[in-house]
Design an enzyme around this catalytic site. Structure first.
Site, mmCIF file in Angstrom:
data_model
loop_
_atom_site.group_PDB
_atom_site.id
_atom_site.type_symbol
_atom_site.label_atom_id
_atom_site.label_comp_id
_atom_site.label_asym_id
_atom_site.label_seq_id
_atom_site.Cartn_x
_atom_site.Cartn_y
_atom_site.Cartn_z
ATOM 1 N N PHE A 76 0.850 -1.191 0.000
ATOM 2 C CA PHE A 76 0.000 0.000 0.000
ATOM 3 C C PHE A 76 0.894 1.252 0.000
ATOM 4 C CE2 PHE A 76 -2.830 3.167 1.803
ATOM 5 C CZ PHE A 76 -3.955 2.973 1.023
ATOM 6 N N ASP B 115 1.420 -5.243 8.468
ATOM 7 C CA ASP B 115 0.279 -4.355 8.267
ATOM 8 C C ASP B 115 -0.957 -5.252 8.178
ATOM 9 O OD1 ASP B 115 -1.820 -2.916 7.042
ATOM 10 O OD2 ASP B 115 -0.443 -1.571 6.012
ATOM 11 N N TYR C 15 -11.217 1.003 10.344
ATOM 12 C CA TYR C 15 -12.411 1.479 9.619
ATOM 13 C C TYR C 15 -12.858 0.513 8.527
ATOM 14 C CZ TYR C 15 -8.342 3.441 7.178
ATOM 15 O OH TYR C 15 -7.111 3.601 6.597
ATOM 16 N N LYS C 16 -12.109 -0.581 8.325
ATOM 17 C CA LYS C 16 -12.508 -1.550 7.294
ATOM 18 C C LYS C 16 -13.403 -2.609 7.948
ATOM 19 C CE LYS C 16 -8.103 -0.840 4.863
ATOM 20 N NZ LYS C 16 -8.524 -0.072 3.707
ATOM 21 N N ARG D 100 -12.116 -3.858 -7.095
ATOM 22 C CA ARG D 100 -12.047 -4.740 -5.931
ATOM 23 C C ARG D 100 -13.451 -5.026 -5.444
ATOM 24 N NH1 ARG D 100 -8.070 -2.347 -1.412
ATOM 25 N NH2 ARG D 100 -9.767 -0.842 -1.401
HETATM 26 C C1 LIG Z 1 -2.785 -1.891 3.647
HETATM 27 C C2 LIG Z 1 -3.117 -0.500 4.069
HETATM 28 N N1 LIG Z 1 -2.280 0.171 4.859
HETATM 29 C C3 LIG Z 1 -2.563 1.440 5.267
HETATM 30 C C4 LIG Z 1 -3.734 2.067 4.872
HETATM 31 C C5 LIG Z 1 -4.114 3.471 5.230
HETATM 32 O O1 LIG Z 1 -3.441 4.094 6.260
HETATM 33 P P1 LIG Z 1 -4.200 5.263 7.063
HETATM 34 O O2 LIG Z 1 -5.198 4.588 7.964
HETATM 35 O O3 LIG Z 1 -3.126 5.975 7.788
HETATM 36 O O4 LIG Z 1 -4.885 6.132 6.066
HETATM 37 C C6 LIG Z 1 -4.634 1.372 4.051
HETATM 38 C C7 LIG Z 1 -5.887 2.046 3.612
HETATM 39 O O5 LIG Z 1 -6.672 1.582 2.844
HETATM 40 C C8 LIG Z 1 -4.313 0.064 3.637
HETATM 41 O O6 LIG Z 1 -5.143 -0.613 2.838
#
Ligand SMILES: Cc1ncc(COP(=O)(O)O)c(C=O)c1O
Length: 411
Positions: free
Chosen positions: A131, A208, A233-234, A382
């Site tokens: 990401f 992550d 938030y997912k 997706r």
């Molecule tokens: C794998 C991954 N890492 C990090 C993030 C986003 O980071 P943040 O919560 O700081 O916006 C996302 C957002 O979709 C993501 O899919």
């Protein structure tokens, strides 16, 4: 798409919904408005329907009446109590997980702490389809500390494999930072294998968990993982911008120094001390005031997942992706689109990506129809399947519409 194919998958969706042991939970989310198929719970989960009462209780019984006293009564402990509950969902014993800043800031704090804990080592390993925020954070730390980024070149329809990591790590590696589930393909990385390979080279690993927390069991402790960060938030339905959680293995905590030293990570928060002395334990990874208000929706979803059990949530995720694959084969793949995700099996996460050159325009049409997936450049849509809020009928509706719009776009 033939009429028969549509009828077959529609009938199958109805059967699967009727037999779904978690079906009742799909009715616990807000389902108002024009959306006929929400296939983006892997970007932003739907809100639970009881949130108005929960927020109202929070304002009435906590914030409004207890006011500042609530910090001592409950809120100071909230990052750790809720952290422990999320930790349990990803296989962490208490005392190792916490609610903190955004994913990006937590990635920075933990990655930076990790490279400082490996003095003399000069490389950070990451894959080139990670990401963007993960890549940007790693590049920033490398520039700041004079380190080199060692890129693993991955297949975009898959992700970093154990063999690739084994080839990339060595005596120069300070840190390996990888996504458990690849944001594009949904590829699930081998957490125990990769963690062991990094450890054999003397490196630390930061996982992550954005696309796994709340939907897949991760087994952090069992894998001997060092560090992890995930968003809420997912699949944890915490709402737009809800804070991320971090994990630091218990025996590492005292050895790590995070770079944003603030009063909330200090040994005695209200001592108003002259100098910063880090707290013992996981509290040292906090920096400023915890985002308590932004944890109300998150806590509601954690409660629901605890009730249902993460294994049951994962079982439905597998059933949903399996059905989505069949529906794509019936309605979309015959029109020249390609599945850009791993086949069913140990590397499959909770979303599928399907690719076609006209998908940017097709996705815009779908959004107008209330069919919400998401487009990821250059050519992927997706299909995110959030087990507690997604019905099989919704998947059917969305994928049949995708087929119709693709047919229209390529006519
Ligand atoms: C794998 C991954 N890492 C990090 C993030 C986003 O980071 P943040 O919560 O700081 O916006 C996302 C957002 O979709 C993501 O899919």
């Amino acid at each position: 798409m033939t009429r028969a194919a549509h009828a077959d998958t529609a009938a199958l969706a109805a059967e699967l919904d009727a037999a779904d042991p978690l079906a009742e939970h799909t009715r616990r989310f807000v389902r108002e408005g024009d959306v006929v198929a929400y296939l983006d719970g892997n970007s932003l989960g739907r809100p639970l329907a009881d949130l108005p009462e929960r927020f109202s209780r929070f304002i009435g019984e906590e914030w409004g009446t207890r006011l500042i006293r609530r910090w001592d009564e409950a809120w100071m402990r909230r990052p750790f109590e809720l952290g422990d509950r999320i930790g349990a969902l990803v296989g962490a014993a208490p005392g190792q997980a916490f609610i903190g800043d955004s994913t990006t800031v937590l990635l920075y704090k933990l990655a930076r702490a990790a490279v400082e804990a490996r003095p003399g080592r000069t490389e950070i390993v990451i894959d080139d389809d990670s990401f963007p925020t993960d890549r940007f954070v790693v590049e920033g730390i490398a520039a700041e500390r004079g380190l080199t980024v060692r890129w693993i070149r991955v297949d975009r329809a898959a992700g970093a494999t154990l063999e690739q990591v084994e080839r990339a790590v060595g005596e120069r590696t300070a840190l390996v930072l990888l996504c458990h589930v690849a944001y594009r393909s949904g590829f699930v990385a081998d957490v125990p294998g990769i963690t062991a390979a990094a450890h054999a080279a003397g490196a630390l690993v930061l996982w992550d968990l954005c696309h796994s927390a709340g939907v897949l069991p991760v087994g952090l402790d069992a894998a001997g993982a060092d560090l992890a960060v995930g968003c809420t938030y997912k699949y944890l339905n915490g709402g737009p911008g809800s804070p991320a959680f971090g994990y630091v293995r218990a025996d590492l905590q005292g050895a790590l120094e995070q770079p944003i030293q603030g009063w909330m990570g200090a040994a005695d928060v209200f001592a108003m001390a002259e100098r910063y002395e880090p707290a013992s334990g996981v509290a040292r990874f906090l920096s400023g005031t915890p985002p308590v208000l932004a944890t109300v929706a998150l806590e509601a979803m954690v409660e629901l997942i605890e009730q249902v059990g993460i294994e049951a949530v994962h079982a439905k995720s597998l059933a949903l992706t399996d059905f989505a694959e069949q529906a794509l084969a019936a309605h979309v793949l015959p029109l020249g689109a390609a599945l850009a995700s791993p086949p069913a099996g140990p590397h499959r996460g909770s979303h599928l990506t399907v690719a076609h050159p006209s998908f940017r325009e097709v996705n815009a049409r779908l959004w107008e129809r209330g069919v919400i997936g998401d487009f990821r450049a250059p050519d992927g849509i997706r299909i995110g399947l959030s087990p507690l809020s997604t019905t099989f009928a919704e998947v059917q509706t969305g994928i049949a519409a995708l087929g119709e719009e693709l047919r229209r776009a390529t006519r």
